[in-house]
Design an enzyme around this catalytic site. Structure first.
Site, PDB file in Angstrom:
ATOM      1  CE  LYS A  50      52.756  41.502  37.031  1.00  0.00           C
ATOM      2  NZ  LYS A  50      53.013  40.488  36.055  1.00  0.00           N
ATOM      3  CE  LYS A  84      63.673  49.471  32.992  1.00  0.00           C
ATOM      4  NZ  LYS A  84      64.261  49.169  31.676  1.00  0.00           N
ATOM      5  CE  LYS A 106      55.356  39.713  26.579  1.00  0.00           C
ATOM      6  NZ  LYS A 106      56.439  38.752  26.581  1.00  0.00           N
TER       7      LYS A 106
END
Ligand code: SF4
Length: 325
Positions: A191, A194, A111
């Site tokens: 993977k 969204k 992240k």
């Protein structure tokens, strides 16, 4: 019944990856576990978002979960920020969490790389709040995909650390690994997620779902219509296995390996199967969104049920810590 905790971010509409990888599993598990299903809006604020949308996103996620089959009578469905004990316990766990453990978290590194302009402390502390989410309800089981096992391990360390320092209070929860294999997105490479733009939002209109599926990656070795393909090397077939019946699976397998069917036919059949299976979800979702006050009421009731457990745990925590009461 053992207690189970699961959380999902109100990151917009539910997509295929959430549904197949997590929510459909929670629906089955609520039969055999006392489930706490939490919409984790405090986790969501560690990423940039538009504040105007947050309430709608939470509402839509709640409607999505119920439309998929989460039963608010059976499961405790609630929003994290409505139960302030989550952040209170997080602070106490911060006194147990080790900096070294947190800095090794793969998800934090991913992240942080994706939002280099906003590597906030909340992002770093995310696993501690997640531990508080789970242990506030003394959950013994946490259903996760493989990429989340590290966080459950971390939660176990937090429970152990707390119990060693202040006396036994928390169970060490077990990760309940989803039987769903790692799902690749429609691009057949990354993977399904969204943020990668390689998934399908479940509430997407039918025409658009068909269009998105028509672009899905297939067996890369099948270049021409006349080439036989290998379904086991094709992400479209993986999706068929979730949505199509045995008869249709046989039709795809035979037709693909003999070049009897083309990929266009195959994807059209997948869209039919998918839309068929999702039709109940789509109808229920519309009904729920037509009555937002009903969804809000369910969430308020869920928060009350969650709070009753959370308050009790925090009383015990304060007692263990010798805090002023
Ligand atoms: Fe994949 Fe279906 Fe094409 Fe075979 S026919 S390669 S399973 S999309």
């Amino acid at each position: 019944m053992k207690r189970l905790f699961s959380g999902i971010q109100p990151s917009g509409e539910l997509h295929l990856g959430n549904y197949l990888g997590a929510v459909s599993n929670w629906v089955k598990l609520q039969e055999s576990y006392h489930s706490f299903i939490c919409i984790v809006d405090y986790h969501a604020i560690t990423q940039s978002y538009d504040r105007k949308d947050m309430r709608t996103r939470v509402l839509h996620m709640a409607a999505d979960l119920m439309a998929c089959g989460i039963d608010p009578e059976r499961s405790v469905l609630f929003v994290q920020s409505r139960v302030p004990e989550h952040t209170e316990l997080c602070w106490i766990f911060n006194a147990v969490a080790q900096y070294g453990d947190l800095s090794r978290m793969t998800q934090f590194k991913d992240k942080a790389a994706r939002q280099a302009e906003n590597i906030n402390v909340g992002l770093f502390d995310y696993p501690v709040l997640q531990s508080a989410d789970i242990l506030l309800y003394k959950a013994q089981v946490v259903p996760v995909g493989e990429d989340q096992v590290q966080h459950v391990e971390f939660t176990r360390r937090i429970a152990r650390g707390f119990n060693r320092r202040w006396g036994k209070l928390f169970p060490e929860p077990d990760a309940l690994l989803s039987s769903t294999p790692r799902l690749l997105g429609l691009d057949g490479q990354a993977k399904m997620s969204k943020s990668m733009g390689n998934t399908i939002v479940l509430a997407t209109p039918e025409k658009q779902i068909r269009k998105q599926l028509s672009r899905a990656a297939t067996d890369p070795a099948r270049v021409k219509r006349e080439d036989p393909g290998d379904p086991d090397n094709c992400n479209v077939f993986t999706l068929h296995k979730f949505f199509s019946n045995e008869e249709r699976l046989g039709w795809v397998r035979d037709g693909c390996t003999s070049a009897g069917i083309g990929c266009v036919d195959c994807k059209r059949a997948l869209a039919d199967s998918m839309l068929d299976q999702l039709s109940d979800y789509r109808r229920r979702r519309e009904e729920l969104l037509a009555e937002p006050e009903k969804v809000e009421r369910i969430l308020a009731e869920g928060a009350e049920r969650a709070s009753a457990v959370a308050r009790q745990t925090m009383e015990q925590v304060r007692d263990k810590l010798g805090l002023w009461r």
